[in-house]
Enzyme design. Structure first.
Site: not given
Length: 807
Positions: A583-584, A587, A590
């Site tokens: 999940h991290e 980020h 992105h």
């Protein structure tokens, strides 16, 4: 300028933890999310690893070892230290930050640069000059964020008290200056003037137009257009909201803090746990927290569960008063700013645009979720009917029944599967990082390359630095990985971007050359001075223009394995920790790929209801069989993991997905109701009656299981402060991510590692950061030809709701 909190959205796990802090600098989106990027050092010469380097396999092996072997890391991280003879290269290679006093130098020099830009913008009059306003204000924002984001991060992670104090002082100085800029109406006037001239507006790039729109909207939200009296009222209400909101979060409590029972009445609960709560023959059970949660899941006596449930969901009257004050003040602030409600004001720059569109999304999602939720409740009711202890209650599910019977259902499933410890042996941290690099290389042509840190570059010896290398563009980002637990460190996973992507203009290089000549002992080249010593590279996508590189910090709290006679075992991740790391890294991806020319739209600086899409999508890759084949191997035997074992675990996690989705829909609906204009009619000295009525109405309308009268759970809903009017975003991004996963990465066999799928996603979504309308990104990656998605608005929101939350 105003510094307004905009917490980045999180996954379901992270919603239980206040984890990320995002900030707007110069009333612009400046997510405080990461660390600074190392520059091209001249002492010794630093050359980013070549995009054509033949050492990919070597880098791949090294990546695993630097995370799995403390001894290897110790040797690896010491390689470049002798070059400096004990001298510091500066925190994050920021040349000013070689000592605590450097923070003040950093802030002062930055303030001088800012003042020059402000003076220039206020003096502009010609078409040519006004055409530079958007870029100039973007750079002004970048300069502010360079100090604020970095200082805010360092003061929270650095162990040295002197450094913490110095970073706080630099942060405060820039914050105060931003408040001055907030009252500088001339900046707003000049920006609007430029945007209103067709010759200028039409010549601006899409990014410049987007940034101008962001700035104008944020200036407006700061009440800069209001008369002096109203502007002062705006400031006063805003300050009260900040204080009351903080007090609300800090004082979350139940009306009744404990319940007392005879220990015999808690049958079914772990006896060891019960004994820990027993005093003088009586159990004193806290009504909030783990003890109450365990009791609701395990106590056999339904009447006891009902009593615990009621106390667990009844908030203190004092905190309900704080909540109602917060909501009423927000409604007043919106009215003062010319909006119908706080939700209308907040959603104008989000993908949703309006509260009506959010409601359409949640209604459609609830309709899609209803059959799955009904099946789950029928299954739980069947278990209850077979429970002889349930005879005292009607043959229906009560609110205090769901956790109890769901626990029984999940326990029966887990007993048929292997223990979670079995999976952890295949997820050493180094193996997982290696797998992430391999996945990124296959999908996007980028990889993670370990880099020896320079003296003073990191805030702790356990921090690993990775360079991100693109096969075609070379060095494109820096990641600092602070992934191991230590005393005093926050346990919450987080992604920080301390410096965003941004094109460095020729004018800045001339300014940097002057600084370099004046401060030659700090900077040896203008290129170094242009980015404070942090990393830069030439971007072939933009005519080989010089760019400052995104620099990111990933923070986790993974346990170090204990030392034994045979050495230290690598850190092994649970499946939950595995998905958290993916999940991290979503980020981070992105931030890495969102290499825009303007920092206000770089990487994760996008609409709140779009920010979690890459991270939520990334979670799906963790358990995909073709991705597992890249990395999931036993830490001792190197045997590959049977993908069926992960499938079993995923099925368990998703077993009650209908109930979890319903819970999030309820919270999203409540959030919208509270941020409508309803609070304007509430009394000043309310004790929770008004907000409780709204809470009970929402649950009565949307919840499949009746909520008993008397509860007032809204006083525990701390996210109402940080995510006011945007709580729907988690479900919204999860629905979009599920659709992209199915239609892009699972359309064909092996799609999760298909370069064509990766290229489509990179080019249509993450490459743009926040510089492209989110709806156009979604329409592009899904190849939607209907026009409904690209148009956005209520119709598009309803469409996303109909997709449901599925994987």
């Amino acid at each position: 300028m105003k510094l307004s909190s905009r917490p980045a959205w999180t996954c379901a796990n992270c919603l239980r933890q206040q984890q990320r802090l995002s900030r707007r600098c110069l009333v612009t989106a400046s997510t405080a999310q990461g660390a600074a990027a190392p520059a091209t050092l001249q002492h010794p010469t630093f050359r980013p690893i070549s995009k054509a380097a033949p050492s990919i396999l070597h880098d791949d092996r090294t990546l695993r070892q630097v995370f799995d072997s403390p001894d290897f890391w110790k040797d690896f991280s010491a390689k470049r230290k002798h070059h400096y003879g004990g001298r510091s290269a500066g925190l994050l290679q920021n040349r000013y930050l070689t000592r605590p006093e450097g923070f003040q130098d950093f802030a002062n020099i930055t303030l001088q640069k800012c003042a020059k830009i402000v003076g220039n913008v206020l003096s502009y009059n010609s078409i040519e000059e006004l055409g530079r306003v958007a870029k100039d204000l973007d750079r002004l924002s970048d300069l502010l964020c360079r100090v604020i984001d970095l200082s805010d991060f360092i003061r929270s992670v650095h162990p040295d008290r002197k450094v913490q104090i110095a970073a706080t002082q630099a942060y405060t100085a820039m914050f105060e200056y931003m408040n001055v800029l907030n009252t500088t109406t001339g900046l707003n006037d000049q920006l609007k003037r430029a945007a209103d001239i067709p010759e200028i507006y039409n010549a601006w790039s899409e990014e410049e137009r987007t940034v101008a729109a962001i700035l104008i909207k944020d200036f407006s939200k700061s009440a800069i257009d209001l008369p002096d009296v109203d502007r002062q009222a705006f400031v006063d209400i805003s300050n009260e909201i900040a204080q009351v909101g903080t007090d609300f979060v800090d004082n979350i409590a139940a009306e009744q803090s404990t319940l007392s029972f005879e220990s015999s009445r808690l049958k079914g609960m772990d006896p060891v746990f019960v004994r820990q709560l027993t005093r003088w023959g009586s159990v004193s059970l806290p009504t909030v927290g783990m003890p109450a949660t365990v009791a609701l899941r395990t106590v056999e006596d339904a009447e006891i569960r009902r009593e615990i449930y009621m106390a667990n969901r009844t908030s203190s009257k004092e905190n309900l008063h704080r909540l109602e004050t917060l909501l009423r003040r927000r409604a007043e602030l919106a009215n003062l700013s010319g909006y119908d409600s706080f939700a209308h004001m907040t959603l104008t720059d989000k993908m949703a645009k309006s509260p009506e569109a959010v409601t359409s999304f949640l209604d459609a999602l609830a309709l899609d979720n209803a059959p799955r939720l009904k099946d789950e409740n029928v299954e739980l009711l069947d278990i209850k009917k077979g429970d002889a202890r349930a005879n005292g209650f009607p043959a229906g599910l009560n609110a205090w029944d769901r956790d109890y019977y769901a626990t029984q259902l999940m326990s029966s499933m887990r007993s048929k599967a292997r223990t979670p410890d079995f999976l952890s042996a295949y997820f050493s941290l180094g193996t997982v990082m290696q797998g992430l690099s391999r996945l990124f290389h296959r999908l996007y042509g980028i990889r993670l390359v370990p880099r020896e840190p320079l003296p003073g570059e990191t805030w702790n010896a356990d921090v690993r630095r990775l360079d991100v290398i693109d096969d075609h563009e070379g060095h494109i980002a820096v990641i600092y990985c602070d992934l191991f637990e230590r005393q005093g460190k926050s346990p919450n996973p987080a992604h920080f971007t301390l410096r965003c992507s941004r094109r460095i203009e020729e004018e800045e290089m001339r300014e940097a050359a002057q600084i370099s000549s004046q401060m030659g002992s700090i900077f040896e080249t203008a290129q170094e001075a242009a980015n404070d010593g942090l990393a830069t590279s030439f971007n072939p996508r933009d005519g080989n223009a010089l760019y400052q590189l995104p620099t990111i910090a990933l923070i986790c709290d993974f346990a170090l394995a204990p030392q034994n006679s045979s050495g230290r075992r690598p850190t092994l991740l649970t499946y939950r920790e595995l998905t958290t790391l993916f999940h991290e890294m979503g980020h981070a991806l992105h931030s890495i790929c969102g290499r825009t020319a303007l920092q206000n739209v770089a990487g994760t600086r996008c609409a709140t209801d779009f920010a979690e899409l890459p991270s939520v999508l990334m979670e799906n890759f963790a358990s995909a069989p073709e991705v597992l084949a890249l990395y999931a191997r036993h830490w001792e035997t190197d045997a590959p993991l049977d993908a069926e074992r992960i499938k079993e675990r995923v099925e368990i996690d998703r077993r009650m997905q209908g109930a979890e989705t319903e819970s999030q829909i309820l919270l999203g609906m409540l959030d919208q109701k509270y941020h409508s204009n309803l609070p304007l009619a509430w009394t000043e000295n309310g004790t929770g009656v008004e907000s409780t009525r709204v809470y009970q109405d929402v649950w009565a309308k949307y919840c499949a299981v009746h909520e008993p009268p008397g509860t007032s759970w809204q006083g525990f809903f701390g996210h109402l402060f940080g995510y006011g009017a945007t709580y729907y975003s988690y479900l919204f991004d999860r629905a979009i991510a599920g659709k992209i996963w199915r239609d892009v990465f699972q359309r064909t066999a092996g799609g999760a590692v298909d370069p064509a799928a990766g290229n489509l996603y990179r080019e249509e979504v993450i490459r743009h950061g926040g510089g492209r309308d989110g709806w156009h990104c979604v329409a592009g990656v899904l190849k939607d030809g209907s026009g409904v998605l690209a148009e956005g608005g209520q119709g598009a929101m309803e469409t996303v709701g109909k997709w449901g939350v599925h994987v």
